[in-house]
Scaffold this motif. Structure first.
Motif, PDB file in Angstrom:
ATOM      1  N   SER A   1       0.813  -1.221   0.000  1.00 54.48           N
ATOM      2  CA  SER A   1       0.000   0.000   0.000  1.00 54.48           C
ATOM      3  C   SER A   1       0.841   1.264   0.000  1.00 54.48           C
ATOM      4  CB  SER A   1      -0.990  -0.004   1.157  1.00 54.48           C
ATOM      5  OG  SER A   1      -0.335  -0.196   2.383  1.00 54.48           O
ATOM      6  N   ARG A   2       1.936   1.251   0.708  1.00 53.91           N
ATOM      7  CA  ARG A   2       2.789   2.448   0.742  1.00 53.91           C
ATOM      8  C   ARG A   2       3.382   2.722  -0.645  1.00 53.91           C
ATOM      9  NH1 ARG A   2       6.234   2.753   5.697  1.00 53.91           N
ATOM     10  NH2 ARG A   2       4.257   3.513   6.465  1.00 53.91           N
ATOM     11  N   ALA A   3       3.852   1.691  -1.309  1.00 54.72           N
ATOM     12  CA  ALA A   3       4.439   1.873  -2.639  1.00 54.72           C
ATOM     13  C   ALA A   3       3.395   2.309  -3.665  1.00 54.72           C
ATOM     14  CB  ALA A   3       5.103   0.575  -3.093  1.00 54.72           C
ATOM     15  N   MET A   4       2.174   1.821  -3.524  1.00 56.76           N
ATOM     16  CA  MET A   4       1.118   2.147  -4.483  1.00 56.76           C
ATOM     17  C   MET A   4       0.491   3.516  -4.212  1.00 56.76           C
ATOM     18  SD  MET A   4      -0.700  -1.581  -4.721  1.00 56.76           S
ATOM     19  CE  MET A   4      -1.561  -1.383  -6.272  1.00 56.76           C
ATOM     20  N   ALA A   5       0.692   4.044  -3.029  1.00 56.90           N
ATOM     21  CA  ALA A   5       0.081   5.321  -2.650  1.00 56.90           C
ATOM     22  C   ALA A   5       0.530   6.467  -3.548  1.00 56.90           C
ATOM     23  CB  ALA A   5       0.389   5.640  -1.191  1.00 56.90           C
ATOM     24  N   GLY A   6       1.775   6.444  -3.964  1.00 52.64           N
ATOM     25  CA  GLY A   6       2.294   7.505  -4.826  1.00 52.64           C
ATOM     26  C   GLY A   6       1.545   7.596  -6.146  1.00 52.64           C
ATOM     27  N   TYR A   7       1.205   6.457  -6.716  1.00 47.73           N
ATOM     28  CA  TYR A   7       0.460   6.454  -7.973  1.00 47.73           C
ATOM     29  C   TYR A   7      -0.928   7.056  -7.766  1.00 47.73           C
ATOM     30  CZ  TYR A   7      -1.843   4.773 -12.200  1.00 47.73           C
ATOM     31  OH  TYR A   7      -2.559   4.708 -13.374  1.00 47.73           O
ATOM     32  N   VAL A   8      -1.577   6.688  -6.674  1.00 50.23           N
ATOM     33  CA  VAL A   8      -2.903   7.231  -6.361  1.00 50.23           C
ATOM     34  C   VAL A   8      -2.821   8.749  -6.206  1.00 50.23           C
ATOM     35  CG1 VAL A   8      -4.738   7.277  -4.628  1.00 50.23           C
ATOM     36  CG2 VAL A   8      -3.742   5.096  -5.332  1.00 50.23           C
ATOM     37  N   GLU A   9      -1.837   9.205  -5.478  1.00 49.55           N
ATOM     38  CA  GLU A   9      -1.684  10.638  -5.244  1.00 49.55           C
ATOM     39  C   GLU A   9      -1.297  11.377  -6.518  1.00 49.55           C
ATOM     40  OE1 GLU A   9       0.937  10.620  -1.852  1.00 49.55           O
ATOM     41  OE2 GLU A   9      -0.692   9.974  -0.515  1.00 49.55           O
ATOM     42  N   SER A  10      -0.585  10.708  -7.430  1.00 52.31           N
ATOM     43  CA  SER A  10      -0.246  11.345  -8.706  1.00 52.31           C
ATOM     44  C   SER A  10      -1.479  11.603  -9.561  1.00 52.31           C
ATOM     45  CB  SER A  10       0.759  10.486  -9.483  1.00 52.31           C
ATOM     46  OG  SER A  10       0.110   9.391 -10.120  1.00 52.31           O
ATOM     47  N   LYS A  11      -2.571  10.914  -9.242  1.00 50.36           N
ATOM     48  CA  LYS A  11      -3.840  11.123  -9.946  1.00 50.36           C
ATOM     49  C   LYS A  11      -4.672  12.214  -9.285  1.00 50.36           C
ATOM     50  CE  LYS A  11      -3.283   7.916 -13.042  1.00 50.36           C
ATOM     51  NZ  LYS A  11      -3.388   8.129 -14.482  1.00 50.36           N
ATOM     52  N   GLY A  12      -4.100  12.873  -8.262  1.00 47.44           N
ATOM     53  CA  GLY A  12      -4.773  13.985  -7.602  1.00 47.44           C
ATOM     54  C   GLY A  12      -5.680  13.589  -6.456  1.00 47.44           C
ATOM     55  N   LEU A  13      -5.576  12.347  -5.990  1.00 51.39           N
ATOM     56  CA  LEU A  13      -6.417  11.883  -4.890  1.00 51.39           C
ATOM     57  C   LEU A  13      -5.646  11.985  -3.577  1.00 51.39           C
ATOM     58  CD1 LEU A  13      -7.874   8.744  -6.664  1.00 51.39           C
ATOM     59  CD2 LEU A  13      -9.030  10.917  -6.248  1.00 51.39           C
ATOM     60  N   PRO A  14      -6.322  12.375  -2.506  1.00 53.35           N
ATOM     61  CA  PRO A  14      -5.643  12.504  -1.207  1.00 53.35           C
ATOM     62  C   PRO A  14      -5.557  11.161  -0.495  1.00 53.35           C
ATOM     63  CG  PRO A  14      -7.931  13.137  -0.992  1.00 53.35           C
ATOM     64  CD  PRO A  14      -7.708  12.812  -2.465  1.00 53.35           C
ATOM     65  N   SER A  15      -4.741  11.107   0.517  1.00 54.94           N
ATOM     66  CA  SER A  15      -4.638   9.931   1.396  1.00 54.94           C
ATOM     67  C   SER A  15      -4.449   8.644   0.613  1.00 54.94           C
ATOM     68  CB  SER A  15      -5.880   9.814   2.292  1.00 54.94           C
ATOM     69  OG  SER A  15      -6.091  10.988   3.023  1.00 54.94           O
ATOM     70  N   GLY A  16      -3.456   8.652  -0.245  1.00 53.15           N
ATOM     71  CA  GLY A  16      -3.230   7.514  -1.141  1.00 53.15           C
ATOM     72  C   GLY A  16      -3.135   6.177  -0.446  1.00 53.15           C
ATOM     73  N   GLU A  17      -2.400   6.127   0.641  1.00 50.27           N
ATOM     74  CA  GLU A  17      -2.211   4.846   1.325  1.00 50.27           C
ATOM     75  C   GLU A  17      -3.535   4.319   1.893  1.00 50.27           C
ATOM     76  OE1 GLU A  17       0.957   2.773   4.420  1.00 50.27           O
ATOM     77  OE2 GLU A  17       1.234   4.867   3.810  1.00 50.27           O
ATOM     78  N   ASN A  18      -4.346   5.200   2.441  1.00 55.84           N
ATOM     79  CA  ASN A  18      -5.652   4.780   2.952  1.00 55.84           C
ATOM     80  C   ASN A  18      -6.565   4.303   1.826  1.00 55.84           C
ATOM     81  OD1 ASN A  18      -5.006   5.330   5.625  1.00 55.84           O
ATOM     82  ND2 ASN A  18      -5.703   7.448   5.484  1.00 55.84           N
ATOM     83  N   LEU A  19      -6.540   4.996   0.703  1.00 52.04           N
ATOM     84  CA  LEU A  19      -7.360   4.583  -0.438  1.00 52.04           C
ATOM     85  C   LEU A  19      -6.910   3.228  -0.982  1.00 52.04           C
ATOM     86  CD1 LEU A  19      -7.849   7.942  -2.376  1.00 52.04           C
ATOM     87  CD2 LEU A  19      -9.562   6.656  -1.082  1.00 52.04           C
ATOM     88  N   VAL A  20      -5.606   3.011  -1.023  1.00 49.06           N
ATOM     89  CA  VAL A  20      -5.090   1.727  -1.500  1.00 49.06           C
ATOM     90  C   VAL A  20      -5.521   0.607  -0.554  1.00 49.06           C
ATOM     91  CG1 VAL A  20      -2.993   0.383  -1.932  1.00 49.06           C
ATOM     92  CG2 VAL A  20      -3.156   2.729  -2.770  1.00 49.06           C
ATOM     93  N   ARG A  21      -5.385   0.822   0.727  1.00 46.69           N
ATOM     94  CA  ARG A  21      -5.810  -0.196   1.703  1.00 46.69           C
ATOM     95  C   ARG A  21      -7.317  -0.445   1.623  1.00 46.69           C
ATOM     96  NH1 ARG A  21      -2.277   2.310   6.223  1.00 46.69           N
ATOM     97  NH2 ARG A  21      -0.338   1.166   5.948  1.00 46.69           N
ATOM     98  N   GLY A  22      -8.085   0.628   1.542  1.00 44.71           N
ATOM     99  CA  GLY A  22      -9.538   0.494   1.450  1.00 44.71           C
ATOM    100  C   GLY A  22      -9.969  -0.267   0.213  1.00 44.71           C
ATOM    101  N   SER A  23      -9.341   0.039  -0.909  1.00 47.21           N
ATOM    102  CA  SER A  23      -9.690  -0.677  -2.137  1.00 47.21           C
ATOM    103  C   SER A  23      -9.245  -2.131  -2.059  1.00 47.21           C
ATOM    104  CB  SER A  23      -9.091   0.018  -3.365  1.00 47.21           C
ATOM    105  OG  SER A  23      -7.679   0.023  -3.309  1.00 47.21           O
ATOM    106  N   GLY A  24      -8.142  -2.389  -1.377  1.00 47.48           N
ATOM    107  CA  GLY A  24      -7.697  -3.767  -1.183  1.00 47.48           C
ATOM    108  C   GLY A  24      -8.694  -4.565  -0.359  1.00 47.48           C
ATOM    109  N   ILE A  25      -9.230  -3.937   0.672  1.00 49.00           N
ATOM    110  CA  ILE A  25     -10.233  -4.613   1.506  1.00 49.00           C
ATOM    111  C   ILE A  25     -11.515  -4.859   0.718  1.00 49.00           C
ATOM    112  CG2 ILE A  25     -11.730  -4.290   3.521  1.00 49.00           C
ATOM    113  CD1 ILE A  25      -9.275  -2.867   4.846  1.00 49.00           C
TER     114      ILE A  25
END
Length: 137
Positions: free
Chosen positions: A27-51
């Motif tokens: 999740s930490r490594a993937m958070a940067g990609y999420v944030e590069s798309k303009g979304l906040p709290s990348g790590e939380n979004l990655v974990r949430g989507s994983g769940i």
């Protein structure tokens, strides 16, 4: 036919199980990609989507309120398609094509998940090889 539906459910779920594992373990490594798309709290979004993917995939594969599981996958896939794969915003042709492919994949998988949701809602307990019937009906 029940075995074919079971095999189809398992094959469908495998993609999401693998992705869920990656989302939760990286999740930490993937958070940067999420944030590069303009979304906040990348790590939380990655974990949430994983769940979401994990719960949805396990539900569909094992037939435990599989209609709810299919709905969870739709809830993951549709926003992901529009927020993460907005190909229409890309100017580089290669990047645009890649994002369009990912967008169409997510939308197609959402369609398949909706079809499963409908199957479970319509057929209910007649869909064999499940642990529970549908939650919705």
């Amino acid at each position: 036919m029940d075995i074919l539906v079971l095999i189809g459910r398992i094959l469908f779920a495998l993609l999401f199980l693998g992705s869920a594992f990656n989302h939760l373990s990286q999740s930490r490594a993937m958070a940067g990609y999420v944030e590069s798309k303009g979304l906040p709290s990348g790590e939380n979004l990655v974990r949430g989507s994983g769940i979401l993917m994990l719960l949805g995939a396990l539900s569909v594969a094992f037939g435990i309120w599989a209609d709810l599981g299919a709905l969870l996958l739709v809830v993951f896939l549709v926003p992901t398609a529009f927020l993460m794969h907005a190909f229409w915003k890309e100017s580089d042709p290669g990047t645009r094509q890649n994002e369009m492919t990912q967008f169409l994949k997510d939308i197609s998988l959402a369609g398949a998940a909706l079809a499963l949701l409908g199957l479970f809602a319509i057929a209910g307990h007649k869909v064999g090889l499940t642990f529970t019937g549908p939650l919705f009906g």
